[in-house]
Design an enzyme around this catalytic site. Sequence first.
Site, short mmCIF file in Angstrom:
data_model
loop_
_atom_site.label_atom_id
_atom_site.label_comp_id
_atom_site.label_asym_id
_atom_site.label_seq_id
_atom_site.Cartn_x
_atom_site.Cartn_y
_atom_site.Cartn_z
N SER B 101 0.84 -1.21 0.00
CA SER B 101 0.00 0.00 0.00
C SER B 101 0.87 1.25 0.00
CB SER B 101 -0.90 0.03 1.24
OG SER B 101 -1.79 -1.05 1.23
N ALA B 252 -3.33 2.33 -9.51
CA ALA B 252 -3.06 1.65 -8.25
C ALA B 252 -3.78 0.30 -8.20
CB ALA B 252 -3.51 2.52 -7.08
N ARG B 278 3.14 -30.94 10.24
CA ARG B 278 2.21 -31.13 11.35
C ARG B 278 1.55 -32.51 11.25
NH1 ARG B 278 0.67 -29.87 16.46
NH2 ARG B 278 -1.58 -30.18 16.72
N GLU B 373 -9.89 1.19 -3.11
CA GLU B 373 -9.68 1.17 -4.56
C GLU B 373 -10.88 0.56 -5.28
OE1 GLU B 373 -7.01 2.24 -6.20
OE2 GLU B 373 -5.66 2.66 -4.53
C1 LIG Z 1 -7.05 0.89 5.06
C2 LIG Z 1 -7.69 1.82 4.10
C3 LIG Z 1 -6.92 2.72 3.38
C4 LIG Z 1 -7.50 3.64 2.50
N1 LIG Z 1 -6.71 4.54 1.83
C5 LIG Z 1 -7.30 5.51 1.08
C6 LIG Z 1 -6.52 6.54 0.48
O1 LIG Z 1 -5.29 6.54 0.57
N2 LIG Z 1 -7.15 7.52 -0.20
C7 LIG Z 1 -8.52 7.55 -0.34
O2 LIG Z 1 -9.01 8.48 -0.96
N3 LIG Z 1 -9.28 6.58 0.19
C8 LIG Z 1 -8.72 5.56 0.92
N4 LIG Z 1 -9.50 4.58 1.49
C9 LIG Z 1 -10.94 4.65 1.37
C10 LIG Z 1 -11.57 3.63 0.44
O3 LIG Z 1 -11.28 3.92 -0.88
C11 LIG Z 1 -13.08 3.60 0.73
O4 LIG Z 1 -13.23 2.98 1.98
C12 LIG Z 1 -13.88 2.88 -0.33
O5 LIG Z 1 -13.96 3.63 -1.49
C13 LIG Z 1 -15.29 2.53 0.15
O6 LIG Z 1 -15.90 3.65 0.69
P1 LIG Z 1 -16.65 3.58 2.13
O7 LIG Z 1 -15.73 2.97 3.07
O8 LIG Z 1 -17.16 4.91 2.40
O9 LIG Z 1 -17.83 2.56 1.92
P2 LIG Z 1 -19.27 2.86 1.26
O10 LIG Z 1 -19.10 3.52 -0.04
O11 LIG Z 1 -20.16 3.51 2.26
O12 LIG Z 1 -19.77 1.38 1.00
C14 LIG Z 1 -20.36 0.54 2.01
C15 LIG Z 1 -20.88 -0.70 1.34
O13 LIG Z 1 -21.90 -0.36 0.41
C16 LIG Z 1 -21.61 -0.87 -0.87
N5 LIG Z 1 -22.12 0.03 -1.91
C17 LIG Z 1 -21.91 1.36 -2.05
N6 LIG Z 1 -22.52 1.81 -3.17
C18 LIG Z 1 -23.12 0.74 -3.74
C19 LIG Z 1 -23.90 0.54 -4.91
N7 LIG Z 1 -24.19 1.55 -5.76
N8 LIG Z 1 -24.36 -0.68 -5.17
C20 LIG Z 1 -24.04 -1.73 -4.38
N9 LIG Z 1 -23.33 -1.60 -3.28
C21 LIG Z 1 -22.86 -0.39 -2.95
C22 LIG Z 1 -20.12 -0.97 -0.89
O14 LIG Z 1 -19.66 -1.87 -1.87
C23 LIG Z 1 -19.85 -1.44 0.51
O15 LIG Z 1 -20.05 -2.83 0.60
C24 LIG Z 1 -8.91 3.62 2.32
C25 LIG Z 1 -9.69 2.67 3.02
C26 LIG Z 1 -9.09 1.78 3.90
C27 LIG Z 1 -9.94 0.79 4.63
#
Ligand SMILES: Cc1cc2nc3c(=O)[nH]c(=O)nc-3n(C[C@H](O)[C@H](O)[C@H](O)COP(=O)(O)OP(=O)(O)OC[C@H]3O[C@@H](n4cnc5c(N)ncnc54)[C@H](O)[C@@H]3O)c2cc1C
Lengths: 264, 394
Positions: B101, B252, B278, B373
Amino acid sequence: MNIVVCVKHIPDPNLPAEMDGKTLKREGVQGVMDPGDEFGVEAGLQIKERLATGDGESGEGEVTLVSMGPAAAMEAVRRGLSMGADKGVLVSDDVLKGSDALATAKVLSAAIQKNGAFDLVIAGVESTDGYTGTLPGTLAEFLGVPHVSTVKEIVSADGGTLKVNRQTADGYHVVEVGLPAVISVTAGVNEPRYASFKGIMAAKKKPVEQLSLSDLDLSGDDVAVKQEVTELSKAEEREGGEIIEDDGSAAAKIADFLKEAKVI
Amino acid sequence: MSTNPKKVTLRPKDFLDIDALLSPEERMLRDAVRQFVTERVNPGIEKWFEAGEFPREMATEIGAIGLLGMHLEGYGCAGTNAVSYGLACLELEAGDSGFRSFVSVQGSLAMFPIWKYGSEEQKEQWLPGMAKGELIGCFGLTEPDAGSDPGAMRTHAKRDGDDWVLNGTKMWITNGGIADLAIVWAKSAEGVKGFIVPRGTPGFTTRDIHRKLSLRASVTSELIMEDCRLPADAVLPGVTGMKGPLSCLSEARYGIIWGAMGAARSCYETALEYSKTRKQFDTPIGGFQLTQQKLVNMMVEINKGILLSLHLGRMKDEGNAAPEHISFGKLNNVREAIKIAREARTILGANGITLEYPVIRHANNLESVLTYEGTSEIHTLILGKAITGLEAFS
Ligand SMILES: Cc1cc2nc3c(=O)[nH]c(=O)nc-3n(C[C@H](O)[C@H](O)[C@H](O)COP(=O)(O)OP(=O)(O)OC[C@H]3O[C@@H](n4cnc5c(N)ncnc54)[C@H](O)[C@@H]3O)c2cc1C
């Protein structure tokens, strides 16, 4: 200063060895540059760099890698070039398949002489496949120059003299040798650098001269195998070791054991 | 066609001899990363993961090899092909997803936008130091209320004379707390724009997110912009609109396709070794049919996943990889990697839940990889749209 480093392509020592009759299977197995040779390449590069930064005489000169092996040995040469060596020479010839250490030394000496004037030839103490340990000395004999074995530290290189520390069983010798000379280096002599991506990509463009036996004015007779493996047997499984029950004297017994093994 | 195949050696760790499909140079680059991971990452990873830290001091070592921005040309970058970049991600993630990452974010999310959309001055100013690992970058797109739908971002940039003034909060930002510069995406009157925000800019602060149970050897932070004033030349001049950040993500994600297979390989190799030593019921557990089925499934999926990665890499090198192709790879390989990690965990029994073995660490890490991503759901919908022509989301 012109430095030659001998490098060998060997079956990856991290994989179980496969045999081809009584010799090691070399074709169709994963190969690497002998890990022991990384120390030789690093030593050559360090001497060149030390001279280039003015710590000693002028920095003119090159590090040339010389290898004998099948076409796949090119990977070992490229590996050394990626660390920073300037050019390579690879001697490949079907006749050389199964060569012994004597023939190898003969071929390498011819290749080194054909490459031009040299000040220093560096080799590993022994290869990680054949383990004969005879090559550096034999090579020095063919080249008609002195040989300093088991070098554990290169102290200085200037004025046509090389000063090194030579590993011995209970310490080290400080040795000065007039150049040109052959040295063999141990695994403790330095910390080999990681090949960088830029180095790896530049290596592709560095010149490697590919030679056959006839290019070296040698014939099949010159390199005929004079050594024969008569028997092959598996190394004995390691035994369970000795267990010392502590009756108050265990510490002393362990210390005696370590002393005997020359560890302390 | 020859009907008599010559005697070939079967290798449990490269069953389909995929190595033979790589050029000598690609193998050398791969081996250099593998050696680095074996000697420098693996010995410390349990400690870093447990402590929840990324060893920042290793950034320059990673840079010295040439891993940072390795697929970019010029400005101190190595300029390798996409396949080599993928191989490097695989080897790094076989160590830990946190290291992969770090390299993905630095190279594809922070350096790439400067390299692709930056001015000549911006490139000269930032890229060489970033390639060396002396300067660390992060990528701020996601917000507390805008994840899968980043277009709903609230962070905005207003012009004030020549200056720009940024307000908003970015969330889940890898490298945020250790970054020397952040690429922040914000809405402006003209559309979404990318800004280079150096650490120390008044109005710009970061806060690390703690208590994560996944990707612990990686820093994840919040970026806070409160009337953060930036000069005119802080904006990336080359792009306006969501295609800016999305193009970075495509880069990425491509690396993740390979990386996930690295984590999977580490789990498989650990389980394979364990199953041979094992013993239960006086038999190595690898001798039981159920265990063999698990191991074979893992091995088959890893070989397929790496072949897929390589195919996509070759397509990318020829300029033929569409974002939908990358979605295909991310969806399949991360999904399979998680399955493999969980299956490998069962083979290790109780040992599988400790940090003594890499398996549960990879399994936990992959939960983040599944989400960031683009979640697996979003990639499914991208592919669904591609084959039906019907949009399930917009
Ligand atoms: C360890 C870590 C590092 C990260 N690093 C970065 C970074 O460097 N820069 C950055 O910008 N972001 C970063 N992120 C953020 C990451 O890209 C987001 O978490 C991701 O895009 C999902 O967004 P959310 O967590 O808000 O989930 P949400 O968008 O709220 O999604 C929640 C659930 O709903 C589902 N969902 C949402 N919309 C739909 C749809 N239309 N149809 C069906 N299902 C749907 C999703 O698939 C998921 O299962 C990071 C996340 C983590 C965990």
